[in-house]
Design an enzyme around this catalytic site. Structure first.
Site, PDB file in Angstrom:
ATOM      1  N   CYS A  70      13.319   7.841  12.583  1.00  0.00           N
ATOM      2  CA  CYS A  70      12.729   7.244  14.021  1.00  0.00           C
ATOM      3  C   CYS A  70      13.677   7.073  15.069  1.00  0.00           C
ATOM      4  CB  CYS A  70      11.837   6.124  13.669  1.00  0.00           C
ATOM      5  SG  CYS A  70      12.827   4.867  12.239  1.00  0.00           S
TER       6      CYS A  70
ATOM      7  N   GLU B 254       6.598  12.067  20.917  1.00  0.00           N
ATOM      8  CA  GLU B 254       7.694  12.173  19.842  1.00  0.00           C
ATOM      9  C   GLU B 254       7.213  13.479  18.997  1.00  0.00           C
ATOM     10  OE1 GLU B 254       8.005   9.040  17.047  1.00  0.00           O
ATOM     11  OE2 GLU B 254       9.757  10.212  15.828  1.00  0.00           O
TER      12      GLU B 254
ATOM     13  N   GLU C  99       6.193  -0.233  13.166  1.00  0.00           N
ATOM     14  CA  GLU C  99       7.511   0.237  13.962  1.00  0.00           C
ATOM     15  C   GLU C  99       6.852   1.663  13.973  1.00  0.00           C
ATOM     16  OE1 GLU C  99       9.497   3.081  14.118  1.00  0.00           O
ATOM     17  OE2 GLU C  99      11.024   2.476  12.434  1.00  0.00           O
TER      18      GLU C  99
ATOM     19  N   LYS D  87       0.876  -1.209  -0.067  1.00  0.00           N
ATOM     20  CA  LYS D  87      -0.069   0.033   0.013  1.00  0.00           C
ATOM     21  C   LYS D  87       1.032   1.263  -0.021  1.00  0.00           C
ATOM     22  CE  LYS D  87      -1.905   2.836   2.393  1.00  0.00           C
ATOM     23  NZ  LYS D  87      -1.551   4.212   2.209  1.00  0.00           N
TER      24      LYS D  87
ATOM     25  N   SER E  71       3.205   6.292  12.366  1.00  0.00           N
ATOM     26  CA  SER E  71       3.003   6.947  13.543  1.00  0.00           C
ATOM     27  C   SER E  71       2.537   6.058  14.605  1.00  0.00           C
ATOM     28  CB  SER E  71       1.839   8.000  13.259  1.00  0.00           C
ATOM     29  OG  SER E  71       0.709   7.356  12.867  1.00  0.00           O
TER      30      SER E  71
ATOM     31  N   GLY F 255      -0.119   3.045  13.598  1.00  0.00           N
ATOM     32  CA  GLY F 255       0.461   1.280  13.912  1.00  0.00           C
ATOM     33  C   GLY F 255      -0.675   0.874  14.879  1.00  0.00           C
TER      34      GLY F 255
END
Lengths: 525, 525
Positions: free
Chosen positions: A300, A390, A263, A182, A240, A244
């Protein structure tokens, strides 16, 4: 049909076919030029989703039973096709990401090396982890087998290395799982070019048609439908926390739950011990500042949290870090939405702490992110969970602790992280044993006197960490072991040799190292 | 305090303390004598649950950093303590399970062998899977580390091997995870005796106090509270689909989700090919009948589904199987509730299919289960999902398919299973390639010309299978690899040698086989 033309077509790739049935169209955006890119993309319809999954399900028994050599040839040909169309891919990459050409080239080089690494992994097949026990009661042999068709989501911040032919896709293909990608909506053009390269490689190496499909969408609906589909067996995602978590929730609500390897980011704490900054503070301030600002902080493993115990030396170090960040060159973020989120997140943190002087130069250029550094106390950090969130971009937060006890409390209070770093002199580590133990319990990778950015693709890499850094800390999304996400063990008891998988046959045709009655050997049986 | 007395006390074990704070009491039941056992058990309170978890959390950093040798000594001492109190354990086992003494002895022998096997696994520590990559850019070393305190649920049908000191507990202890056992309410007495043996072993080998606790309850509340507790990191469970699913759901709903390894049963399809029954039908009918009735059919690998294509030979085989089952001796089930569920499930299946004549002898004795065999068509099986439900006990269902195509459709329609068996002549397997491929996609273990009951404890065992057989088909709950459920990898980058875990140190003190720059070696670095 094999073609040597490659251009951004805006169509979905479903096995060997292109398809653009849907009415919903969308475009990508050039953040640097502040304008839409010229290509129009056609969001996949329910029918196209169904076709892609059906083809993948049909391809699975064929693809999974091919010799690893055949899958390796497919992967190697993907790399060759991507190299052939390198110029087109890089041009569209830059237009869709606002990242500099040098970064695009570097990421392509890394992606090609990764594809070739997984070609070797497909060929060698040591990941099958063959285990054989033969005694007077039974002959039992276990090997890993691929799980079935999987869905991979392109990541916003790595249009190549964590997207269409990135680590998730090639590790799944190496294992024998057909893949449906995707595409990420922000770089759908780059993604369609790579998808065409994969399709051409599949045709050239006579893979079953459904081994790869590529679907487009401008929102989340196509991804959700894929994760819900009964014929999908696993999901790879980098993005994000909210994204997730939502996918993981969908996967758990299915009649047959499936694994989602998401992740979801990390603030990557860096613990600064007193000895090292007294000796070499300026050097580490600069090194950290460069790591914070690298790629506009859009990694990340960006070091978003600097932890230390209050002292004059640590205060000096923080000021040096602020100064070094001021001297970093701002750069354009991937997309206006990402820039807006950075500005919002960064400002919110300023409200909750104290900004350490960092010049906001070049911040007048649209979508250019100025680095930012905010200071809070250990006590405030523990009290306010919002401070752990974050801020995706060149942002970092200094947490000044009263003493080692508070430092320990801050680390104990941390969420799961991808990485944790210790900056210290080797001779002061013993005194911080409990700090290091606490930090280890929170992370997937510990770094000593280095920076967390830069994730080496190798056997020993662990790119993953306790929740919420990832949904499953037992697996890595980077490095050789990424293939283990797409397999499960099957034991064969008293099974005729001729019917056993290659990895388990008596004469060990793949020359694997096998556990045989408890000992490792590559001998025949 | 170490004591040499052991008797059923009905108290919770919390670290080195006994505790019976609660007001809720319950008893176990002797199904054979049809009366309650004499002991009274005290359900754990919220405060006792909290104490047990707190002690486990405190023990974790100490226990996990012990040398494997120390953990091995603890495990070996558990086996010695259990041997010392063998007579008491077996007596209570029989009173609480209605299983014959021979079975109790066999299960104890197996359990002790398993404990000693995991002692060796703790000592050798090859499960750390050490991987080292050193190049000019970085020194990265990865090893598996234990995840934290875990909760183990005792299983109704294996009061020793899958309960207090069973495979889940000892594999977790081998890895370095403290364990809190939630005793099964049906054999809480057996469980408390084993718990006392574990406590004595922990004290004798100077383990940190919270390494093991043992909590009692008569319903589900204690188990639920444990799975919800923020300081719990994983769960091992063997039991019903509803129980496993509920625990898995609770674990997923936590702020930080944790893995639940639930083994939830299986109907263990046996595919009977025509050649073998023409040659040797009577032999296989008897062998299968014995497997169906073994231990009153109270095994998760009980062959509950016999699949074949209609023919005179297959019809004859089914009648032989019915006759052989009639000649099997009924035996007492574990508990009246389990007997009632068997009677109900077995009767419901009779309503949905055709009973193949099986004498219901001895069924007048309370809680004695008469074997039962029901026949349905392949078409009906596919239409009615209820026919796939496991009937826990000496029940099996024959599915007669019109042709190989329907046989394939039935297998494709199956839920995930622990095992799948093929009975066939080697020379007829080629003709059933697609049947075997389909079956493999549904199971964790494939058996050729054998029965699924009897789960060998070895390196190659896979006791686990696709959902709903288990919640995670990538792991096994029996055999050496069971330890892998309780660990996660951590990478150390540029980490000082003196601070590295033993498995990663330059001089390889544990003499492990390590992946070093892509090659396996047990050399020093």
């Amino acid at each position: 049909m094999t073609t040597d033309k490659i251009r951004v077509l805006g169509e979905n790739t479903i096995g060997y076919e292109s398809s653009a049935e849907g009415a919903i169209k969308f475009r990508t955006f050039n953040s640097l030029l502040n304008e839409e890119n010229p290509w129009t993309f056609c969001q996949a319809t329910a029918h196209e989703i169904e076709s892609a999954v059906k083809k993948a399900a049909e391809a699975f028994p064929i693809f999974s039973s091919l010799l690893g050599l055949r899958r390796a040839a497919f992967l190697e040909t993907i790399a060759l096709e991507m190299e052939k169309y390198k110029a087109e891919i890089l041009e569209v990459y830059v237009a869709e990401s606002a990242l500099p050409l040098g970064r695009a080239e570097g990421e392509l080089t890394r992606t090609l090396a990764q594809i070739r690494r997984f070609a070797k992994i497909a060929k060698v097949a040591q990941w099958t982890d063959p285990t054989i026990d033969i005694n007077d009661k039974a002959d039992i042999r276990k090997t890993n087998v691929p799980i079935g068709p999987v869905v991979v989501f392109g990541a916003s911040n790595f249009p190549l290395a964590f997207s269409t032919a990135g680590g998730d896709t090639v590790s799944a293909l190496a294992a024998g799982c057909p893949v449906i990608v995707k595409a990420h909506p922000m770089h759908s053009g780059t993604s369609t070019l790579v998808a065409q390269a994969i399709r051409m490689a599949a045709q050239k190496t006579n893979m079953p048609e459904g081994v790869f499909s590529h679907l487009l969408d401008g929102d989340n609906s196509v991804g959700e439908a894929l994760v819900k589909h009964p014929e999908v067996y696993g999901v790879g995602f980098t993005g994000s926390f909210n994204g997730g978590k939502a996918l993981s929730h969908i996967a758990q609500q299915r009649e047959r739950p499936i694994p989602v390897f998401a992740e979801m980011g990390s603030v990557n704490p860096v613990v600064v011990l007193p000895g090292i900054i007294e000796e070499n503070g300026a050097h580490w301030a600069l090194t950290l500042a460069e790591s914070v600002n690298l790629g506009a902080g859009q990694f990340c493993t960006n070091p978003g949290l600097i932890l230390g115990v209050q002292s004059i030396a640590f205060k000096t170090f923080c000021n040096q870090l602020g100064k070094a960040l001021s001297e970093q060159k701002p750069s354009c973020m991937l997309h206006p939405k990402i820039f807006e989120a950075y500005e919002k997140g960064s400002s919110a943190m300023e409200q909750m702490g104290t900004r350490i002087a960092v010049d906001k130069k070049d911040s007048d250029k649209a979508h250019f992110a100025a680095p930012n550094l905010v200071e809070v106390s250990g006590g405030d950090f523990i009290k306010n969970a919002a401070l752990q969130q974050e801020v995706f971009g060149p942002f970092s937060m200094v947490v000044i602790c009263d003493d080692v006890e508070e430092l320990n409390a801050v680390i104990t209070h941390l969420d799961g992280q991808l990485t944790g770093t210790i900056l210290g002199n080797p001779d002061e580590l013993d005194a911080y044993g409990s700090v290091i133990t606490s930090l280890q319990s929170k992370v997937g990778r510990l770094i000593f006197n280095g920076v967390p950015t830069g994730v080496e693709v190798c056997g020993a890499m662990q790119h993953g960490g306790p929740y919420p850094a990832t949904t499953d800390s037992r697996f890595t999304s980077v490095g050789d072991d990424a293939v283990k996400r797409w397999v499960r063990p099957v034991a064969f008891q008293n099974w005729p040799d001729s019917m056993l998988p290659e990895s388990l046959k008596n004469d060990n045709p793949l020359c694997l190292l096998r556990r045989y009655n408890g000992e490792f050997t590559s001998q025949k049986i």
